[in-house]
Design an enzyme around this catalytic site. Sequence first.
Site, PDB file in Angstrom:
ATOM      1  N   PRO A  91       0.731  -1.089  -0.286  1.00 22.52           N
ATOM      2  CA  PRO A  91      -0.083   0.168  -0.187  1.00 22.52           C
ATOM      3  C   PRO A  91       0.823   1.276  -0.100  1.00 22.52           C
ATOM      4  O   PRO A  91       0.439   2.225  -0.467  1.00 22.52           O
ATOM      5  CB  PRO A  91      -0.822   0.010   1.137  1.00 22.52           C
ATOM      6  CG  PRO A  91      -0.550  -1.408   1.996  1.00 22.52           C
ATOM      7  CD  PRO A  91       0.659  -2.121   1.169  1.00 22.52           C
ATOM      8  N   GLU A 118       2.827  -7.462   8.636  1.00 17.90           N
ATOM      9  CA  GLU A 118       2.822  -5.847   8.647  1.00 17.90           C
ATOM     10  C   GLU A 118       3.595  -5.283   7.688  1.00 17.90           C
ATOM     11  O   GLU A 118       3.184  -4.235   7.564  1.00 17.90           O
ATOM     12  CB  GLU A 118       3.301  -5.611  10.135  1.00 17.90           C
ATOM     13  CG  GLU A 118       2.348  -5.616  11.335  1.00 17.90           C
ATOM     14  CD  GLU A 118       1.179  -4.858  10.899  1.00 17.90           C
ATOM     15  OE1 GLU A 118       1.147  -3.642  10.590  1.00 17.90           O
ATOM     16  OE2 GLU A 118      -0.206  -5.368  11.030  1.00 17.90           O
ATOM     17  N   ARG A 156      -3.500  -7.983 -20.944  1.00 20.80           N
ATOM     18  CA  ARG A 156      -4.461  -7.575 -21.834  1.00 20.80           C
ATOM     19  C   ARG A 156      -3.765  -6.767 -23.084  1.00 20.80           C
ATOM     20  O   ARG A 156      -4.457  -6.621 -24.172  1.00 20.80           O
ATOM     21  CB  ARG A 156      -5.551  -6.920 -21.312  1.00 20.80           C
ATOM     22  CG  ARG A 156      -6.640  -7.588 -20.326  1.00 20.80           C
ATOM     23  CD  ARG A 156      -7.496  -6.849 -19.541  1.00 20.80           C
ATOM     24  NE  ARG A 156      -8.494  -6.388 -20.451  1.00 20.80           N
ATOM     25  CZ  ARG A 156      -8.764  -5.140 -21.095  1.00 20.80           C
ATOM     26  NH1 ARG A 156      -7.816  -4.300 -20.810  1.00 20.80           N
ATOM     27  NH2 ARG A 156      -9.714  -4.991 -21.941  1.00 20.80           N
TER      28      ARG A 156
HETATM   29  N1  ADE Z   1      -0.690  -5.209  -0.262  1.00 23.65           N
HETATM   30  C1  ADE Z   1      -1.828  -4.898   0.734  1.00 23.65           C
HETATM   31  N2  ADE Z   1      -2.399  -4.024   0.316  1.00 23.65           N
HETATM   32  C2  ADE Z   1      -1.979  -3.588  -0.804  1.00 23.65           C
HETATM   33  C3  ADE Z   1      -2.440  -2.642  -1.878  1.00 23.65           C
HETATM   34  N3  ADE Z   1      -3.343  -1.937  -1.778  1.00 23.65           N
HETATM   35  N4  ADE Z   1      -1.811  -2.819  -3.102  1.00 23.65           N
HETATM   36  C4  ADE Z   1      -0.583  -3.403  -3.197  1.00 23.65           C
HETATM   37  N5  ADE Z   1      -0.394  -4.507  -2.228  1.00 23.65           N
HETATM   38  C5  ADE Z   1      -1.036  -4.435  -1.135  1.00 23.65           C
END
Ligand code: ADE
Length: 249
Positions: A91, A118, A156
């Site tokens: 994230p 984590e 794609r």
């Molecule tokens: N791992 C956990 N959440 C994620 C996300 N939003 N994008 C990529 N990998 C992740």
Amino acid sequence: MRFHVLTLFPAMFGSYLGEGILARAQDREVVSVNLHDIRDYTHDRHRTVDDYPYGGGPGMVMKPAPLFEAVEAIRASGELGESSPVIMLTPQGRTFTQAVAEELSYHDEIALICGRYEGVDERVALHLSTDSISIGDYVLGGGELAAMVIIEAVSRLLPGVMGSAESPANDSFTTGLLQHPIYTRPETFRDWDVPEILLSGHHAEIARWQRRESLRRTYLNRPDLLDSLTEGELTEEDLRFLRELSELS
Ligand code: ADE
């Protein structure tokens, strides 16, 4: 294109990769997906891949050694070039978009590292991965779904994956706008008619309607996309239509 996926859960990928366009792409040998179980690169009896965070805090952290060893082994096999991207899915990465998919589609080989717990020891980001990508502003249990999203969106775009009739050229985002509504038979379903213009056979009028509906949808659902269109991507007529929409709302 060859994707290498480093994951603690290789079995998660089987059914998804075995169906639809990804199955077709692999049958045609345009795409191959090599799954690597990170635990195969541990050396202790418990196949340990995580440990407590230095400095304290909740949860566990993925250890660097199995990930470094996995990438080095894949490189040594000759199936991942020295300059091929090694992408951490997290994230905290840059946001995945159609433009990023296109950028990745020019590589022959890509490694995708799926984090869990984590997070992953920072030395992986500092000294192993070349890029980090997030698929959106939400937190998943790990990078596996993100890897599948990237594999599909990139595949794609490769020549020979989609038929010419399903060309990605008109996809939402490729044009910078959301796709217009589409309909199929029957002409009337439960009292709801297909818009008459689509049955008219007037190609220029149909194209004009589709353009307006793309603009309307984008204006309502993703106004941020309109802001990032560059000069020249909107015609005088587009701008007039957008002004009408803003006066109505
Ligand atoms: N791992 C956990 N959440 C994620 C996300 N939003 N994008 C990529 N990998 C992740």
